[in-house]
Design an enzyme around this catalytic site. Structure first.
Site, PDB file in Angstrom:
ATOM      1  N   GLY A   1       0.817  -1.215   0.000  1.00 39.78           N
ATOM      2  CA  GLY A   1       0.000   0.000   0.000  1.00 39.78           C
ATOM      3  C   GLY A   1       0.844   1.255   0.000  1.00 39.78           C
ATOM      4  O   GLY A   1       0.613   2.175   0.787  1.00 39.78           O
ATOM      5  N   ALA A   2       1.820   1.312  -0.924  1.00 33.18           N
ATOM      6  CA  ALA A   2       2.842   2.365  -0.848  1.00 33.18           C
ATOM      7  C   ALA A   2       2.706   3.451  -1.902  1.00 33.18           C
ATOM      8  O   ALA A   2       3.617   4.252  -2.071  1.00 33.18           O
ATOM      9  CB  ALA A   2       4.240   1.734  -0.938  1.00 33.18           C
ATOM     10  N   SER A   3       1.603   3.503  -2.606  1.00 33.22           N
ATOM     11  CA  SER A   3       1.485   4.510  -3.665  1.00 33.22           C
ATOM     12  C   SER A   3       1.133   5.881  -3.128  1.00 33.22           C
ATOM     13  O   SER A   3       1.441   6.904  -3.750  1.00 33.22           O
ATOM     14  CB  SER A   3       0.430   4.077  -4.689  1.00 33.22           C
ATOM     15  OG  SER A   3      -0.857   3.977  -4.078  1.00 33.22           O
ATOM     16  N   ARG A   4       0.466   5.939  -1.953  1.00 36.48           N
ATOM     17  CA  ARG A   4       0.005   7.220  -1.412  1.00 36.48           C
ATOM     18  C   ARG A   4       0.145   7.223   0.103  1.00 36.48           C
ATOM     19  O   ARG A   4       0.390   6.204   0.732  1.00 36.48           O
ATOM     20  CB  ARG A   4      -1.464   7.460  -1.771  1.00 36.48           C
ATOM     21  CG  ARG A   4      -1.778   7.451  -3.238  1.00 36.48           C
ATOM     22  CD  ARG A   4      -3.253   7.750  -3.473  1.00 36.48           C
ATOM     23  NE  ARG A   4      -4.110   6.772  -2.785  1.00 36.48           N
ATOM     24  CZ  ARG A   4      -5.365   6.993  -2.423  1.00 36.48           C
ATOM     25  NH1 ARG A   4      -5.919   8.162  -2.670  1.00 36.48           N
ATOM     26  NH2 ARG A   4      -6.072   6.048  -1.820  1.00 36.48           N
TER      27      ARG A   4
ATOM     28  N   VAL B   1      -3.213  -7.374  -1.745  1.00 32.69           N
ATOM     29  CA  VAL B   1      -2.616  -8.127  -0.642  1.00 32.69           C
ATOM     30  C   VAL B   1      -3.550  -9.213  -0.127  1.00 32.69           C
ATOM     31  O   VAL B   1      -3.089 -10.170   0.520  1.00 32.69           O
ATOM     32  CB  VAL B   1      -2.191  -7.201   0.515  1.00 32.69           C
ATOM     33  CG1 VAL B   1      -1.080  -6.262   0.073  1.00 32.69           C
ATOM     34  CG2 VAL B   1      -3.371  -6.433   1.090  1.00 32.69           C
TER      35      VAL B   1
ATOM     36  N   SER C   1      -3.223   0.778  14.282  1.00 30.41           N
ATOM     37  CA  SER C   1      -3.892   2.068  14.432  1.00 30.41           C
ATOM     38  C   SER C   1      -4.250   2.250  15.903  1.00 30.41           C
ATOM     39  O   SER C   1      -4.463   1.264  16.627  1.00 30.41           O
ATOM     40  CB  SER C   1      -5.181   2.103  13.597  1.00 30.41           C
ATOM     41  OG  SER C   1      -5.987   3.225  13.939  1.00 30.41           O
TER      42      SER C   1
ATOM     43  N   TYR D   1     -12.950  -2.099  11.040  1.00 32.34           N
ATOM     44  CA  TYR D   1     -11.587  -1.563  10.928  1.00 32.34           C
ATOM     45  C   TYR D   1     -10.847  -1.706  12.254  1.00 32.34           C
ATOM     46  O   TYR D   1      -9.704  -2.180  12.294  1.00 32.34           O
ATOM     47  CB  TYR D   1     -11.646  -0.089  10.525  1.00 32.34           C
ATOM     48  CG  TYR D   1     -10.306   0.584  10.441  1.00 32.34           C
ATOM     49  CD1 TYR D   1      -9.467   0.390   9.349  1.00 32.34           C
ATOM     50  CD2 TYR D   1      -9.882   1.442  11.445  1.00 32.34           C
ATOM     51  CE1 TYR D   1      -8.231   1.014   9.265  1.00 32.34           C
ATOM     52  CE2 TYR D   1      -8.650   2.080  11.376  1.00 32.34           C
ATOM     53  CZ  TYR D   1      -7.827   1.866  10.289  1.00 32.34           C
ATOM     54  OH  TYR D   1      -6.603   2.493  10.221  1.00 32.34           O
TER      55      TYR D   1
ATOM     56  N   LYS E   1      -7.464  -3.971  13.068  1.00 32.29           N
ATOM     57  CA  LYS E   1      -6.226  -3.365  13.540  1.00 32.29           C
ATOM     58  C   LYS E   1      -5.830  -3.884  14.922  1.00 32.29           C
ATOM     59  O   LYS E   1      -4.644  -3.961  15.248  1.00 32.29           O
ATOM     60  CB  LYS E   1      -6.360  -1.839  13.546  1.00 32.29           C
ATOM     61  CG  LYS E   1      -6.420  -1.235  12.142  1.00 32.29           C
ATOM     62  CD  LYS E   1      -5.178  -1.588  11.318  1.00 32.29           C
ATOM     63  CE  LYS E   1      -5.102  -0.834  10.011  1.00 32.29           C
ATOM     64  NZ  LYS E   1      -3.873  -1.132   9.253  1.00 32.29           N
TER      65      LYS E   1
ATOM     66  N   ILE F   1      -3.716  11.019  11.237  1.00 30.42           N
ATOM     67  CA  ILE F   1      -2.678  11.425  10.297  1.00 30.42           C
ATOM     68  C   ILE F   1      -3.306  12.112   9.090  1.00 30.42           C
ATOM     69  O   ILE F   1      -4.389  11.729   8.642  1.00 30.42           O
ATOM     70  CB  ILE F   1      -1.859  10.196   9.829  1.00 30.42           C
ATOM     71  CG1 ILE F   1      -1.376   9.374  11.034  1.00 30.42           C
ATOM     72  CG2 ILE F   1      -0.677  10.637   8.965  1.00 30.42           C
ATOM     73  CD1 ILE F   1      -0.457  10.097  11.976  1.00 30.42           C
TER      74      ILE F   1
END
Length: 244
Positions: A9-12, A61, A139, A152, A156, A185
């Site tokens: 998940g590293a594009s954004r 994933v 999280s 969610y 987590k 964040i």
């Protein structure tokens, strides 16, 4: 032997900041993405322009076979994976009684099973080398709970359990497993909540601001470094004091 880092998940957002930070630290980086190909490839171009090794690979994933293929491709291009950062995650807001099977299953498939898939894909080499580092992204909502985000928060919380249990299991093999639990964040996941909710979150954060993706990237880079060589099974809460 040169080892590489795989960031899911590293594009954004947080994942993108993590990939950039690890690259700056000298890691060849595999930038995993699912939907945002342009952003992932732009990051790789930027890193390569700086003389660093990077590759973008698409994989869901939640799809074990796709993750295994990604790990093989990344290792072939960059070197064996010595650092895995399980960052890929999704969230959906809504009342618990309105959460249908499809939403529940997808959130758990990405946030929890996705981490399992990635770990199992890179673990054989780590075990053979008796070294390696895994950093899972949880999280604060997995630690304290979150109204209207039950699935969610559950996923987590499970990532924390995965981290601590796997740390115990893999420690004799010299593999460290740690976790970063971000607070509020500045990412798309928070922006969609709207300005009023965002302002409320800022007010509730003792340090008086939302975190940045780079704040989380710094924490991940620390866990990946030799400075954290004696740390495993730890959950670092990076939240500006939100849940103190």
């Amino acid at each position: 032997m040169k080892h590489a880092a795989l960031v899911t998940g590293a594009s954004r957002g947080i994942g993108r900041a993590i990939a950039a930070e690890l690259s700056a630290e000298g890691w060849p980086v595999c930038v995993n993405y699912l939907e945002h190909q342009a952003e992932a490839e732009e990051l790789v171009r930027r890193l390569r322009a700086q003389g660093r090794e990077a590759v973008a690979i698409r994989a869901d994933v939640a799809d074990r076979q796709a993750v295994e293929a990604m790990a093989r491709a990344a290792a072939a291009e960059l070197g064996p994976i010595g650092l895995l950062v399980n960052n890929a995650g999704i969230s959906r807001q809504g009342l618990f009684q309105d959460t249908d099977d499809a939403a529940w299953d997808r959130i758990l498939a990405v946030n929890l099973t996705g981490a399992r898939n990635a770990i199992q894909a890179v673990l054989p080499h780590m075990l053979s080398e008796k070294s390696g580092c895994i950093v899972n992204i949880s999280s604060i909502w997995g630690l304290r709970g979150a109204s209207c985000e039950v699935a969610y928060a559950c996923s987590k919380a499970a990532v924390v359990g995965l981290t601590r249990s796997l740390a115990l299991e893999l420690a004799p093999s010299g593999i460290r497993v740690n976790c970063v639990a971000p607070g509020c964040i500045e990412t798309d996941m928070v922006r969609v909540l709207g300005p009023e909710t965002r302002a409320m979150l800022v007010e509730e954060t003792p340090l008086g601001r939302l975190g940045t993706p780079e704040d989380i990237a710094h924490a991940v880079a620390f866990f990946a470094s030799e400075k954290a060589a004696f740390l495993t099974g730890q959950v670092l809460t990076a939240d500006g004091g939100f849940i103190v």
